[in-house]
Design a protein around this motif. Structure first.
Motif, PDB file in Angstrom:
ATOM      1  N   VAL A 259       0.876  -1.374  -0.052  1.00 51.44           N
ATOM      2  CA  VAL A 259       0.209  -0.136  -0.156  1.00 51.44           C
ATOM      3  C   VAL A 259       0.859   1.157   0.223  1.00 51.44           C
ATOM      4  O   VAL A 259       0.783   1.637  -0.209  1.00 51.44           O
ATOM      5  CB  VAL A 259      -0.828  -0.029   1.380  1.00 51.44           C
ATOM      6  N   GLN A 260       1.871   1.087   1.075  1.00 50.35           N
ATOM      7  CA  GLN A 260       2.898   2.385   0.475  1.00 50.35           C
ATOM      8  C   GLN A 260       3.827   2.597  -0.111  1.00 50.35           C
ATOM      9  O   GLN A 260       3.609   2.899  -0.880  1.00 50.35           O
ATOM     10  CB  GLN A 260       3.786   2.223   2.265  1.00 50.35           C
ATOM     11  N   GLU A 261       4.072   1.915  -1.188  1.00 52.87           N
ATOM     12  CA  GLU A 261       4.293   1.414  -2.289  1.00 52.87           C
ATOM     13  C   GLU A 261       4.070   2.392  -3.501  1.00 52.87           C
ATOM     14  O   GLU A 261       4.336   3.271  -3.786  1.00 52.87           O
ATOM     15  CB  GLU A 261       5.186   0.248  -2.715  1.00 52.87           C
ATOM     16  N   GLU A 262       2.357   1.644  -3.945  1.00 50.46           N
ATOM     17  CA  GLU A 262       1.405   2.608  -4.378  1.00 50.46           C
ATOM     18  C   GLU A 262       1.572   3.838  -4.130  1.00 50.46           C
ATOM     19  O   GLU A 262       0.960   5.094  -4.883  1.00 50.46           O
ATOM     20  CB  GLU A 262       0.502   1.394  -4.387  1.00 50.46           C
ATOM     21  N   PHE A 263       1.502   3.525  -2.612  1.00 48.10           N
ATOM     22  CA  PHE A 263       0.511   5.497  -2.489  1.00 48.10           C
ATOM     23  C   PHE A 263       1.990   6.078  -2.511  1.00 48.10           C
ATOM     24  O   PHE A 263       1.819   7.734  -3.132  1.00 48.10           O
ATOM     25  CB  PHE A 263       0.563   5.303  -1.626  1.00 48.10           C
ATOM     26  N   GLY A 264       2.740   5.805  -2.409  1.00 50.19           N
ATOM     27  CA  GLY A 264       4.422   6.436  -3.247  1.00 50.19           C
ATOM     28  C   GLY A 264       4.425   6.804  -4.350  1.00 50.19           C
ATOM     29  O   GLY A 264       5.408   8.005  -4.797  1.00 50.19           O
ATOM     30  N   HIS A 265       4.418   5.935  -4.934  1.00 48.39           N
ATOM     31  CA  HIS A 265       4.142   5.894  -6.521  1.00 48.39           C
ATOM     32  C   HIS A 265       3.031   6.811  -6.994  1.00 48.39           C
ATOM     33  O   HIS A 265       3.325   7.582  -8.066  1.00 48.39           O
ATOM     34  CB  HIS A 265       4.520   4.648  -6.942  1.00 48.39           C
ATOM     35  N   THR A 266       2.372   6.652  -6.425  1.00 50.29           N
ATOM     36  CA  THR A 266       0.490   8.053  -6.755  1.00 50.29           C
ATOM     37  C   THR A 266       0.691   9.346  -6.604  1.00 50.29           C
ATOM     38  O   THR A 266       0.732  10.436  -7.130  1.00 50.29           O
ATOM     39  CB  THR A 266      -0.484   7.493  -6.287  1.00 50.29           C
ATOM     40  N   ILE A 267       1.314   9.882  -5.391  1.00 48.94           N
ATOM     41  CA  ILE A 267       1.963  10.976  -5.293  1.00 48.94           C
ATOM     42  C   ILE A 267       3.451  11.904  -5.882  1.00 48.94           C
ATOM     43  O   ILE A 267       3.201  12.640  -6.475  1.00 48.94           O
ATOM     44  CB  ILE A 267       2.692  11.013  -3.905  1.00 48.94           C
ATOM     45  N   THR A 268       4.171  10.829  -6.197  1.00 43.57           N
ATOM     46  CA  THR A 268       5.384  11.107  -7.130  1.00 43.57           C
ATOM     47  C   THR A 268       4.864  11.191  -9.401  1.00 43.57           C
ATOM     48  O   THR A 268       5.147  12.874  -9.176  1.00 43.57           O
ATOM     49  CB  THR A 268       6.213  10.261  -7.449  1.00 43.57           C
ATOM     50  N   SER A 269       3.592  10.423  -9.509  1.00 44.41           N
ATOM     51  CA  SER A 269       3.279  10.620 -10.417  1.00 44.41           C
ATOM     52  C   SER A 269       2.299  12.481 -10.634  1.00 44.41           C
ATOM     53  O   SER A 269       3.339  12.887 -11.437  1.00 44.41           O
ATOM     54  CB  SER A 269       2.239   9.542 -10.713  1.00 44.41           C
ATOM     55  N   LEU A 270       1.722  12.529  -9.855  1.00 47.73           N
ATOM     56  CA  LEU A 270       1.059  13.560  -9.650  1.00 47.73           C
ATOM     57  C   LEU A 270       1.279  14.613  -8.859  1.00 47.73           C
ATOM     58  O   LEU A 270       1.410  15.578  -9.955  1.00 47.73           O
ATOM     59  CB  LEU A 270      -0.357  13.525  -8.060  1.00 47.73           C
ATOM     60  N   LEU A 271       2.681  14.441  -8.668  1.00 46.56           N
ATOM     61  CA  LEU A 271       3.534  16.097  -8.166  1.00 46.56           C
ATOM     62  C   LEU A 271       4.134  16.635  -9.279  1.00 46.56           C
ATOM     63  O   LEU A 271       3.945  17.254 -10.001  1.00 46.56           O
ATOM     64  CB  LEU A 271       3.945  15.599  -7.064  1.00 46.56           C
ATOM     65  N   ASP A 272       4.598  14.974 -10.061  1.00 45.80           N
ATOM     66  CA  ASP A 272       5.630  15.718 -11.316  1.00 45.80           C
ATOM     67  C   ASP A 272       4.486  16.129 -12.470  1.00 45.80           C
ATOM     68  O   ASP A 272       5.471  16.981 -13.461  1.00 45.80           O
ATOM     69  CB  ASP A 272       5.931  13.999 -11.705  1.00 45.80           C
ATOM     70  N   ALA A 273       3.609  16.062 -12.089  1.00 46.29           N
ATOM     71  CA  ALA A 273       2.436  16.499 -13.526  1.00 46.29           C
ATOM     72  C   ALA A 273       1.774  17.418 -13.335  1.00 46.29           C
ATOM     73  O   ALA A 273       0.971  18.263 -13.972  1.00 46.29           O
ATOM     74  CB  ALA A 273       1.545  14.949 -13.933  1.00 46.29           C
ATOM     75  N   GLN A 274       2.579  17.961 -12.073  1.00 45.90           N
ATOM     76  CA  GLN A 274       2.066  19.250 -11.482  1.00 45.90           C
ATOM     77  C   GLN A 274       0.061  19.349 -10.861  1.00 45.90           C
ATOM     78  O   GLN A 274      -0.174  20.062 -11.180  1.00 45.90           O
ATOM     79  CB  GLN A 274       1.973  20.699 -12.256  1.00 45.90           C
ATOM     80  N   ARG A 275       0.087  18.300 -10.713  1.00 41.95           N
ATOM     81  CA  ARG A 275      -1.498  18.031  -9.828  1.00 41.95           C
ATOM     82  C   ARG A 275      -1.685  18.285  -8.534  1.00 41.95           C
ATOM     83  O   ARG A 275      -0.221  17.360  -7.666  1.00 41.95           O
ATOM     84  CB  ARG A 275      -2.057  16.673 -10.006  1.00 41.95           C
TER      85      ARG A 275
END
Length: 486
Positions: A259-275
């Motif tokens: 769960v933490q791994e997926e959460f980390g990937h989600t946060i990174t993806s959103l921040l990198d996309a300026q969301r």
């Protein structure tokens, strides 16, 4: 009651509701405020039939947690009051949320319904029971309609957090994101959930086509685990990473390596996309035990703001707001000013307890016809007054008070700096953390920049030795204790 499961009731409904209210207070006394607010506060009595009491929960995760960890205790407490109770069951209450339609924006919600997901078209996850050609939108956790900026009481203890939340919520389309992620930390009852939901609701009100998803960490865990079980993980990832604003509440409950791994990937993806990402937890990112360093570092790279305990003036404002709400319901309500002052000075923990105090006094008044006065308040609020007497400060509270008293920053206290102006306040904070909290030396060391437990032990022994011969230091320690008790 909106959202409660329809359970057939045979008789004595009001009596059993009263018993359940008493049981909840016993659970609060037995387990403490933190556990109570996390697992029991949102349990609601739903009905009784055939010897079975049904309690409703807001999420599947809370349902399973109570079943596995507290079910037997709750059953015993019920049976001590009512021998007719044979079993206690937990069920997730349904919230009438609007689903997003494929290919078009969602229609406006009916009055009283909470909108928690994007109103713009989005890809969807098939539920386990749905046919292959059927789909349902990924819905967020329920929003409380009254949790808006208008209803949020502002003051010195939350001014920065509110200003940052409004900046995020009312940002113009295409405007450069300044605070990302926005991370709000505060102990229980200081308004984290209210502020996060206000951000989500304001953003949706300003731009109905904005894709906003508000989730508690428990809901995020449950939905991700369900997606893995049903082999829809890729679809889950696509949806969550394709939104405009992700709002996550109670991050401290996020656990599990996958769960933490997926959460980390989600946060990174959103921040990198300026969301935009907005997070709340009861501690700062670096202080969350069990959270991966990579995630806490990413969260700490944004704007971290803290909600602090309200001062007397702000507590009065909170009480005045709650009393005004009650007077709108009860025209003849007399809530004397001296009682308001007594409650504001006596209930110093958080806004939630202040609201509960008002509700309790009004209930006593309306049900017994007794006037609201100091004597009634002392009797009706004795558990809240006792909680004030026995409450223990947290390490975060100690760091805040010590940093303010000595004119250094909290970052200095946990830094590697070794100048005397920093070392002495740091050692005093470590000393107070040892004598005023139940935390172990290793844990205290982690909260002070990952220091070894021997460093903490040295600080405790040094301050303890100086107290006998340094009158000024002894006076400072007593002053800090009084400040922590306010």
């Amino acid at each position: 009651m909106t959202g409660v499961l329809p359970v057939k009731e045979n008789d004595d409904s009001d009596k059993r509701q009263g018993v359940w209210n008493e049981i909840k207070q016993m659970m609060r006394s037995s387990y403490g405020e933190d556990i109570y607010s996390s697992w029991f506060e949102r349990l609601e009595y739903a009905g009784f039939a055939g010897g079975v009491v049904t309690l409703s929960t807001p999420t599947q995760f809370i349902k399973h947690w109570n079943q596995n960890n507290y079910g037997n205790d709750i059953l015993k407490r019920w049976q001590s009051s009512d021998k007719a109770i044979e079993e206690v069951r937990f069920a997730v209450r349904s919230f009438p949320l609007k689903k997003a339609d494929s290919g078009s924006a969602s229609a406006p919600h009916k009055s009283g319904q909470a909108q928690t997901a994007a109103t713009a078209p989005r890809r969807q996850i098939d539920p386990p029971s749905a046919p292959a050609n059927s789909a349902a939108g990924l819905e967020g956790s329920a929003l409380e309609p009254r949790y808006t900026f208008t209803e949020f009481v502002e003051g010195p203890s939350n001014a920065l957090a509110v200003a940052a939340g409004k900046k995020v919520a009312f940002a113009q389309p295409g405007e450069r994101i300044q605070y990302n992620p926005l991370y709000v930390s505060a102990p229980v009852g200081l308004g984290k959930t209210h502020l996060l939901q206000a951000v989500a609701q304001a953003a949706l009100a300003k731009n109905p086509n904005m894709r906003v998803l508000y989730l508690t960490s428990e809901t995020f865990m449950y939905k991700f685990v369900s997606a893995m079980r049903n082999k829809t993980t890729l679809t889950f990832k696509d949806i969550v990473r394709d939104i405009d604003m992700l709002v996550i509440d109670d991050l401290q409950f996020l656990n599990g390596a996958r769960v933490q791994e997926e959460f980390g990937h989600t946060i990174t993806s959103l921040l990198d996309a300026q969301r935009q990402v907005v997070i709340a937890a009861d501690r700062a990112p670096a202080d969350l035990d069990g959270l991966e360093t990579r995630i806490s570092s990413r969260l700490g790279g944004g704007l971290v703001v803290e909600l602090e305990v309200p001062d007397y003036a702000m507590r009065r404002k909170i009480l005045d707001r709650r009393i005004a709400t009650q007077r709108a319901q009860f025209d003849d309500l007399d809530f004397p000013d001296d009682v308001v002052d007594f409650v504001a000075r006596s209930v110093t923990t958080n806004g939630r307890d202040l609201e509960g105090a008002v509700n309790r006094l009004v209930a006593h008044n309306q049900l017994t016809a007794q006037p609201i006065n100091i004597k009634m308040a002392e009797n009706a609020l004795r558990d809240l007054l006792r909680a004030r007497e026995t409450k223990k400060p947290k390490i975060e509270d100690i760091q805040r008070v010590v940093s303010q008293h000595y004119g250094v920053s909290k970052q200095d206290l946990v830094s590697a700096r070794r100048t005397r102006t920093i070392v002495m306040p740091r050692q005093i904070a470590m000393f107070l953390s040892k004598i005023l909290t139940p935390r172990s030396l290793p844990e205290i060391g982690r909260r002070f920049g990952n220091r070894d437990h021997t460093t903490v032990l040295h600080a405790v022994r040094k301050i303890d030795g100086l107290l006998e011969k340094d009158a000024q230091l002894a006076e400072d320690i007593e002053t800090l204790k009084r400040l922590l008790d306010q």
